[in-house]
Enzyme design. Structure first.
Site: not given
Ligand code: CO8
Length: 307
Positions: A115, A158, A161, A181
């Site tokens: 998400a 998400g 999921e 999460e």
């Molecule tokens: N939300 C918003 N932006 C994101 C997300 C995200 N989940 N993941 C990545 N991005 C963005 C980053 O902020 C970055 O943007 P910017 O360049 O503007 O800073 C861009 O994508 C590229 O990401 P990274 O620079 O971090 O890329 P890396 O290759 O270094 O890392 C990762 C990739 C490992 C995937 C890392 O981005 C990461 O850890 N992302 C978050 C993963 C995460 O925690 N996901 C769970 C989110 S919570 C959730 O999903 C709750 C679910 C509840 C229901 C959902 C229903 C849809």
């Protein structure tokens, strides 16, 4: 951000919808500027409405609808616009008589990285609870036509999921699945504690949810989360090919099979067996049952009419 928070105080309107409109307008403009024209030219859009979706691309490949999440700058993270677009794309494909199966994919880097964390950050309990945040994502599970998730790259939170809401998962060799999460101070909210547990068992699901650790494609296959692993560049084509095979069968029989397997998640063994038997008997009310069985006897290919 102040304006966004102030906007959230408007009576009856969930704050995330304001966050959505501002963050997504920026995202739309970025996408428009960064989507390579050569890719767009390959795409044939369903209903010829290229502008129907902001965050997904839809391509019709013979009898398969290929839906691709397309929010590259945010690694296909899921916000309300993605949910609306995805639901509409799935609904359209489900209603299209020329389509027999759906493949849902993302990019080579990310199926979906969860998400949208930036959209969620300012939300309060009442915003999420009263607004029913992410509830609509479940709508894709109502499709009668099967949905294959073709997962390359990250399927996190998400995103994992969403993949599990599909009927089965094919993974690219470099796919990573996880429920991180916990690292954000929350928990999976769209099936990560439920579908994952039913899919891989309590011990592995608990480990993934409590540590936030990722698993790779081979492990996903080994524990039954993914049905097959393919080379990254072949993944989508292989998923579409399987979709074409499914689409060659009676749509009624496909839907009955899907319904019966899904019932196993919802019920006890005996009730599930009874339900399966009723659907099995019901299949004898279709013309396709007569066609399939007479084609076998006559040693010819069946011509299903989906009746
Ligand atoms: N939300 C918003 N932006 C994101 C997300 C995200 N989940 N993941 C990545 N991005 C963005 C980053 O902020 C970055 O943007 P910017 O360049 O503007 O800073 C861009 O994508 C590229 O990401 P990274 O620079 O971090 O890329 P890396 O290759 O270094 O890392 C990762 C990739 C490992 C995937 C890392 O981005 C990461 O850890 N992302 C978050 C993963 C995460 O925690 N996901 C769970 C989110 S919570 C959730 O999903 C709750 C679910 C509840 C229901 C959902 C229903 C849809």
């Amino acid at each position: 951000m102040t304006a966004i928070c102030d906007a959230g105080s408007v009576k009856g309107v969930p704050r995330y919808k304001f966050v959505r409109s501002i963050v997504q307008q920026k995202e739309m403009i970025r996408n428009l500027l960064t989507t390579p024209v050569r890719n767009l030219s390959k795409v044939r859009f369903l209903n010829c409405e290229a502008s129907a979706y902001e965050t997904v691309l839809v391509e019709k490949r013979d009898k398969v609808a290929l839906i691709q999440l397309n929010r590259p700058k945010a690694l296909n993270s899921i916000n309300q616009q993605v949910i609306e677009d995805l639901n509409k794309a799935v609904l359209d494909a489900n209603a299209d008589n020329g389509i027999g199966a759906i493949v849902l994919t993302g990019s080579n880097r990310a199926f979906a990285a969860g998400a949208d964390i930036k959209m969620m950050e300012p939300l309060s309990f009442s915003d999420t609870y009263m607004g029913g945040l992410f509830n609509d994502l479940e709508n894709i599970t109502k499709a009668k036509k099967p949905i294959i998730a073709a997962v390359n790259g990250f399927a996190l939170g998400g995103g994992c999921e969403l993949a599990m809401m599909c009927d089965f998962i094919y993974a690219g060799e470099k796919a990573k699945f996880g429920q991180p999460e916990i690292t954000l101070g929350v928990l999976p909210g769209a099936g990560g504690t439920q579908r994952l547990t039913r899919s891989v068992g309590k011990s592995k699901a608990m480990e993934m949810c409590l540590t936030g650790n990722f698993i790779d494609a081979q492990e996903a296959k080994q524990i039954g989360l993914a049905a097959q692993v393919f080379p990254v560049d072949e993944l989508v084509d292989r998923a579409v090919a399987v979709g074409q095979k499914i689409a060659s069968f009676s749509k009624v029989a496909v839907a009955l099979n899907k319904e019966a397997v899904n019932a196993a998640y919802e019920t006890t063994l005996q009730l599930g067996l009874d339900y399966e038997k009723r659907l099995f008997y019901a299949s004898f009310a279709t013309k396709d049952q007569k066609e399939g069985m007479s084609a076998f006897r006559e040693k010819r290919k069946p011509q299903f009419t989906d009746e």
